[in-house]
Design a protein around this motif. Structure first.
Motif, mmCIF file in Angstrom:
data_model
loop_
_atom_site.group_PDB
_atom_site.id
_atom_site.type_symbol
_atom_site.label_atom_id
_atom_site.label_comp_id
_atom_site.label_asym_id
_atom_site.label_seq_id
_atom_site.Cartn_x
_atom_site.Cartn_y
_atom_site.Cartn_z
ATOM 1 N N LEU A 93 -7.892 0.394 0.740
ATOM 2 C CA LEU A 93 -7.044 -0.786 0.907
ATOM 3 C C LEU A 93 -6.430 -0.796 2.304
ATOM 4 C CD1 LEU A 93 -5.580 -3.295 -0.107
ATOM 5 C CD2 LEU A 93 -3.837 -1.789 -1.128
ATOM 6 N N ARG A 94 -5.970 0.341 2.754
ATOM 7 C CA ARG A 94 -5.389 0.414 4.096
ATOM 8 C C ARG A 94 -6.424 0.108 5.176
ATOM 9 N NH1 ARG A 94 -1.479 5.557 2.722
ATOM 10 N NH2 ARG A 94 0.467 4.367 2.598
ATOM 11 N N ILE B 130 -6.460 3.604 -2.416
ATOM 12 C CA ILE B 130 -5.356 3.273 -1.505
ATOM 13 C C ILE B 130 -5.819 3.404 -0.049
ATOM 14 C CG2 ILE B 130 -3.075 4.002 -0.712
ATOM 15 C CD1 ILE B 130 -2.495 4.833 -3.632
ATOM 16 N N ALA C 86 0.835 -1.208 0.000
ATOM 17 C CA ALA C 86 0.000 0.000 0.000
ATOM 18 C C ALA C 86 0.866 1.254 0.000
ATOM 19 C CB ALA C 86 -0.932 -0.007 1.204
#
Length: 518
Positions: free
Chosen positions: A405-406, A402, A374
């Motif tokens: 995703l984190r 992003i 990431a």
């Protein structure tokens, strides 16, 4: 020529001028690549189409308003240099590189795009000291002693003399070296553009009825009075912001953007009515099926008995609500696509980690490998942003992907998952939940479309209001994209009916003309 026709011509010119042969040489002779000169009234959108053309053709864009520049910044500063003539060293005057030409090279370095558009606005309104430099630019594509880099197409723009007292006429020698495109305001074209730019529905509704008020520039003994496309778009942004803040919209405020009292007063009155109709009809509740059958019947009767202006506003209110849902669908869909692409890269990353571990006979790597991925993606994104390779819209989608995703990785860690492989499997489950929320939005859009056609049918029958709704949906890219991907039986039903009626009327007209000819 309208503004969209001008954009198409610019795109065609770019493709022609920048076409190359099998050896990589430009096919179109550079000496014959005439600059394009756009002449049109102010605020019509000349700058906006430069951005669109550059984006569509995948080239760079450097834009300057030349009236903001001095002679020194445009052509460079004089300097003394040593030259050799006939074997003798001589001190001669040269010029440093023009700030504008330097900006072209800067753009190439930042974006990696070696071809592009150099756009010079207000070129016929320069000062007397800059006028010769502008003529040299149009005739020779040079600023001072420096030429515009090969692969960069020069586009200039100016206003007709009736709009600006400082306009300088170009001589025939210069005009014979450019391609002059004269642009006129076109409300229909602007409305199609405005629909895709999320311009306030009240403005779209008003100008659909009163196209004659779209554009006006008057320079009289009593003063300057004008309404421009730029004014409408800027007013739209302010209205949208003020509505969120609960700030009143009045005629004085509108007059700050539409500087013609009659138009400003008329639109301000329409806006007040439009807002009132929105409150009275409760369009979102109608489209979401939240009203009882009795209340829905009352709204239908109220619409059927309304004035032309009210009926027109009701249809546009419905279109506005549909557009909001369609835009949400478009944004959610694209966000999922960006996130899906990111997860595909993550899957390959996890597979590579697993393969390396097997070869080295190591234990599975921790979930921290996903966090490192990431961070790498974020670093890559920052480079793209710095190089200006992404639009602001695409940048936001990438940043959101992003961040999401984190969030997924953090949730997986909270579930005490340790390996990258197990973490990725759990992330895929989270992504499936994301896709399910999109499906709920699809069902909502289907419901709203069906309710919209039903309400118009029950209120007005198959009259002009139904035609207005179908036409409005057809002209909106976000809604037609949704229908193309997910279908809408009611839309196709009424589109075919209206097309049949149109063909029938054309046939009747042709028959009548044939009879008269006999």
């Amino acid at each position: 020529m309208n503004i969209q026709e001008a954009k198409k011509e610019i795109c065609n010119t770019l493709r022609a001028y920048l076409a190359k042969d099998e050896n990589g040489y430009y096919i179109y002779p550079l000496v014959r690549q005439r600059p394009i000169l756009l002449i049109g009234p102010p605020g019509i959108g000349k700058t906006a189409i430069m951005e669109q053309a550059a984006s569509e053709c995948g080239v760079g864009l450097v834009s300057y308003t030349i009236t903001h520049h001095t002679r020194q910044s445009a052509i460079g500063l004089p300097e003394i240099v040593k030259r050799n003539y006939g074997g003798k060293g001589m001190m001669v005057t040269d010029y440093t590189m023009s700030e504008i030409v330097a900006s072209v090279y800067d753009c190439m370095e930042k974006t990696g795009k070696k071809e592009g558009i150099l756009f010079i606005d207000e070129i016929n309104c320069v000062s007397e000291t800059l006028a010769p430099a502008m003529l040299a630019l149009l005739q020779n594509k040079t600023f001072g002693s420096h030429k515009i880099p090969e692969g960069w197409v020069l586009v200039a723009a100016g206003n007709p003399p009736e709009y600006n007292k400082s306009v300088r006429e170009f001589d025939i020698v210069t005009l014979d070296r450019v391609r002059k495109l004269v642009i006129e305001p076109d409300c229909e074209v602007w409305l199609r553009y405005a629909g895709g730019q999320n311009v306030h529905q009240a403005i779209l509704s008003y100008l659909s009825m009163k196209k004659e008020r779209f554009y006006s520039v008057e320079n009289t003994v009593d003063g300057k009075f004008f309404v421009t496309a730029r004014g409408w778009e800027d007013l739209s942004r302010l209205i949208q912001s003020y509505e969120k803040l609960g700030i009143e919209i009045n005629a004085e405020l509108v007059g700050e953007f539409l500087q013609k009292e009659e138009t400003a007063r008329d639109f301000a009155g329409f806006y007040q009515l439009y807002t009132k109709y929105g409150e009275d009809y409760q369009i979102p509740a109608i489209l979401n099926g939240e009203l009882s059958s009795e209340k829905l019947k009352q709204k239908q009767q109220m619409a059927a008995g309304g004035t032309f202006e009210e009926r027109f506003a009701v249809v546009n209110l419905i279109q506005g609500t549909l557009r909001e849902t369609a835009e949400r669908y478009e944004n959610v869909t694209h966000q999922i696509e960006v996130l899906h692409e990111l997860l595909l890269h993550l899957r390959n990353h996890v597979k590579k980690i697993s393969q390396d571990e097997k070869e080295r006979d190591q234990l599975p790597s921790g979930i921290s490998a996903l966090e490192e991925f990431a961070q790498e993606q974020d670093n890559s994104l920052q480079v793209k942003i710095k190089m200006e390779l992404l639009s602001l819209r695409e940048q936001k989608f990438q940043e959101t992907a992003i961040r999401r995703l984190r969030e997924y990785i953090l949730a997986a860690k909270k579930e005490h998952l340790r390996s990258a492989e197990n973490g990725f499997k759990r992330i895929c489950k989270y992504f499936e939940e994301e896709a399910a929320r999109r499906e709920n939005l699809v069902q909502k859009m289907h419901r709203e479309l069906q309710s919209a056609f039903s309400f118009i049918k029950e209120s007005f029958g198959d009259s002009q209001e139904m035609l207005l709704l179908v036409t409005g949906i057809t002209a909106d890219n976000t809604m037609t994209t949704f229908i193309a991907e997910n279908g809408c039986p009611a839309y196709f039903q009424y589109s075919e009916m209206l097309l049949y009626n149109k063909e029938e009327k054309n046939l009747q007209k042709a028959c009548a003309e044939a009879i008269q000819a006999i």
